[in-house]
Design a protein around this motif. Structure first.
Motif, mmCIF file in Angstrom:
data_model
loop_
_atom_site.group_PDB
_atom_site.id
_atom_site.type_symbol
_atom_site.label_atom_id
_atom_site.label_comp_id
_atom_site.label_asym_id
_atom_site.label_seq_id
_atom_site.Cartn_x
_atom_site.Cartn_y
_atom_site.Cartn_z
ATOM 1 N N ALA A 163 -69.822 -68.008 17.628
ATOM 2 C CA ALA A 163 -68.402 -68.379 17.599
ATOM 3 C C ALA A 163 -67.995 -68.977 16.259
ATOM 4 O O ALA A 163 -67.221 -69.925 16.186
ATOM 5 C CB ALA A 163 -68.103 -69.379 18.731
ATOM 6 N N GLY A 164 -68.554 -68.426 15.173
ATOM 7 C CA GLY A 164 -68.194 -68.871 13.842
ATOM 8 C C GLY A 164 -68.817 -70.176 13.411
ATOM 9 O O GLY A 164 -68.552 -70.663 12.317
ATOM 10 N N LYS A 165 -69.661 -70.781 14.278
ATOM 11 C CA LYS A 165 -70.298 -72.052 13.931
ATOM 12 C C LYS A 165 -71.719 -71.806 13.446
ATOM 13 O O LYS A 165 -72.435 -70.972 13.984
ATOM 14 C CB LYS A 165 -70.341 -72.975 15.155
ATOM 15 N N GLU A 166 -72.119 -72.554 12.442
ATOM 16 C CA GLU A 166 -73.494 -72.432 11.958
ATOM 17 C C GLU A 166 -74.442 -73.175 12.886
ATOM 18 O O GLU A 166 -74.078 -74.176 13.495
ATOM 19 C CB GLU A 166 -73.609 -72.991 10.535
ATOM 20 N N GLY A 167 -75.662 -72.679 12.988
ATOM 21 C CA GLY A 167 -76.671 -73.330 13.806
ATOM 22 C C GLY A 167 -78.004 -73.307 13.074
ATOM 23 O O GLY A 167 -78.140 -72.687 12.023
ATOM 24 N N THR A 168 -78.982 -73.981 13.653
ATOM 25 C CA THR A 168 -80.299 -74.056 13.036
ATOM 26 C C THR A 168 -81.359 -73.572 14.018
ATOM 27 O O THR A 168 -81.368 -73.996 15.178
ATOM 28 C CB THR A 168 -80.620 -75.516 12.617
ATOM 29 N N ALA A 169 -82.223 -72.682 13.547
ATOM 30 C CA ALA A 169 -83.356 -72.218 14.353
ATOM 31 C C ALA A 169 -84.634 -72.737 13.704
ATOM 32 O O ALA A 169 -84.873 -72.507 12.520
ATOM 33 C CB ALA A 169 -83.380 -70.691 14.411
#
Length: 527
Positions: free
Chosen positions: A338-344
């Protein structure tokens, strides 16, 4: 939620099912679901069209292990792979599936000691996994015989054709028993593949799996080197250091999920567990709590997390490496939505480095190494948070109910000592380094060497010294690690330890900008 097929529905034995459960494999991938029943129940040859990273090894490996006999003095199955890395991976995977059955599996590929291979073949092996060039070498030496092999597998057949192995493949197939069952797996179906099928295969089934794009854009991907015993401490630090952690922690097995979730709860984290044994009612209750952020750490298996419609996760943590690159992409795709950055974040133990590099290569993604947060950094962050909370409380709070007690406390001693005593009473477990477990440094597996092909030679002004400088200009690497340098007229070869080679390949891959990379792994034919 769509019905999930389980491995036990495919006709596999209890022994194999126990091995799969131990590895955390609950739900077959599409190629496994389609191929395993055909191989277990039929004798037709099979062409499987599926991209790399979709679980093909288990698709052909499990039925072969089910159907071959206990250890014999002859080769019962031959698996041909384009590269030694894939050959090693296939052999490792099949060894992990065979349980306690006395079945011997050997790899044969260039760069490995020929005398060691000859000794193992003389002793008798049931399954041989190898690259075309070295298999041909053993066939010519008569050290490998395929006249009694029941199964012949061509893995990544299109890649072998691209590398110029068509004659070798046809040579190998002419040595195989005429009544063998042949399994051909390929991501694409060029005319050359169909020509091999027409010439060497009998009646066959075609199994196709829809191609999926194995990429993700909005997720920052990192990995931590950590021993198995230190994974939980590393997880705790990651959750602690984030201002608002909201994520899924993926474990391989149901037992691991329950253990990790229980330990998190014991430490005071808002966590819960989700796996295949959780009832539908419990599942719905847990997901309601997670979506409303009553819990912020959900520990789950791949199957249990399937179908979750949650778009604003900050983190996905691979507590255990997934089954294959496709599963990795599915996992990390749950953040960065949804256009948000995340961290894996992926935890990698010393013996898992090769698999991590394989996942990175097949998923066409970059996973960078980072350091586990230091204890003193964690404590500093917690101190800042306490200060912010107190500042907000002082500015906005009403303290009438506490004033009399505060005045009595002030009479006990120096105000600063009183405040220190209150902080210690409330936060001593969090603000004292001695209360944190140490995380030991580990060295990831660095066994083996990789031969690299460099598309520059004498005609480009290269010599040994300039070639080393050329590599070091892109990657900080000690010159003594660059060995066996061969500078030819229009190209060159160097040998590096496996780990450093992967770093060099990744660096030059970034520079290619749509063109073919100037540095590649040397194939068996030309090195």
């Amino acid at each position: 939620m769509e019905k999930m097929i389980k491995f036990k529905e495919l006709g596999l034995s209890e022994n194999i099912l126990k091995a799969l459960e131990k590895k955390g494999f609950e739900e077959p991938t599409p190629i496994q679901e389609k191929t395993i029943p055909l191989l277990l129940s039929g004798t037709k040859d099979i062409i499987g069209q599926a991209q790399t990273g979709t679980g093909k090894t288990a698709a052909f490996g499990l039925p072969i292990l089910e159907k071959i006999k206990q250890h014999q003095k002859y080769v019962q199955a031959i698996i041909v792979a384009p590269t030694r890395e894939l050959a090693i991976q296939v052999a490792d995977e099949m060894n992990s599936f065979k349980t306690d059955r006395k079945i011997k599996i050997a790899t044969v590929y260039g760069g490995q000691s020929i005398s060691q291979q000859l000794r193992r073949l003389r002793e008798g092996v049931d399954i041989v996994v190898g690259t075309p060039g070295r298999i041909i070498d053993h066939l010519n030496r008569k050290s490998l015989k395929l006249d009694r092999a029941q199964y012949v597998v061509l893995d990544e057949a299109d890649e072998m054709l691209n590398m110029g192995f068509r004659e070798d493949i046809e040579n190998i197939l002419t040595h195989a028993h005429e009544d063998r069952q042949m399994l051909l797996f390929s991501a694409t179906m060029p005319p050359e593949i169909l020509a091999i099928a027409k010439r060497f295969m009998g009646e066959y089934d075609i199994v196709r799996v829809k191609k999926q794009q194995l990429t993700t854009n909005l997720t920052d991907q990192i990995y931590f080197e950590v021993s198995r015993n230190d994974k939980f401490e590393a997880l705790s630090r990651i959750v602690d250091i984030e201002t608002e952690f909201y994520g899924i922690v993926f474990c391989r097995t149901k037992v691991d999920v329950d253990t990790v979730a229980s330990r998190l709860i014991e430490r005071g984290y808002d966590s819960d567990a989700l796996h295949g044994d959780v009832s539908q009612h419990q599942r719905e209750r847990i997901l309601r709590k997670f979506k409303s952020k009553q819990i912020n750490v959900l520990v789950a298996t791949d199957v249990a997390a399937r179908g979750l419609d949650i778009n604003d996760l900050t983190h996905v943590i691979n507590y255990s490496l997934p089954q294959d690159p496709e599963s990795y992409v599915h996992r990390i795709g749950r953040t960065g939505r949804a256009g948000k950055e995340g961290t894996a974040i992926t935890f990698v133990t010393p013996d898992e480095y090769r698999k991590l590099m394989y996942i990175q290569r097949i998923a066409k993604t970059d996973i960078r190494k980072e350091q586990i947060p230091d204890v003193h950094d964690i404590i500093e962050i917690k101190k800042n948070r306490i200060m912010e909370e107190l500042r907000f409380s002082i500015e906005n709070g009403r303290f009438d109910a506490y004033r009399e007690m505060a005045q009595n406390l002030m009479e006990l001693g120096d105000p600063e000592d009183v405040l220190c005593a209150i902080l210690k009473s409330n936060y001593k477990d969090e603000l004292e380094a001695k209360n944190y477990n140490k995380i030991r440094k580990v060295q990831l597996e660095n066994k083996g060497k990789t031969r690299l092909f460099i598309a520059l030679g004498k005609e480009n002004g290269m010599n040994v010294k300039k070639l080393i400088a050329f590599i070091q200009n892109e990657v900080k690497i000690e010159s003594k690690l660059i060995r066996d340098i061969k500078v030819l007229e229009s190209f060159s070869f160097v040998t590096l330890p496996f780990r450093e080679a992967e770093v060099v390949l990744a660096a030059f891959k970034k520079k290619k900008k749509g063109r073919k990379s100037i540095v590649e792994k040397a194939n068996v034919k030309r090195k």
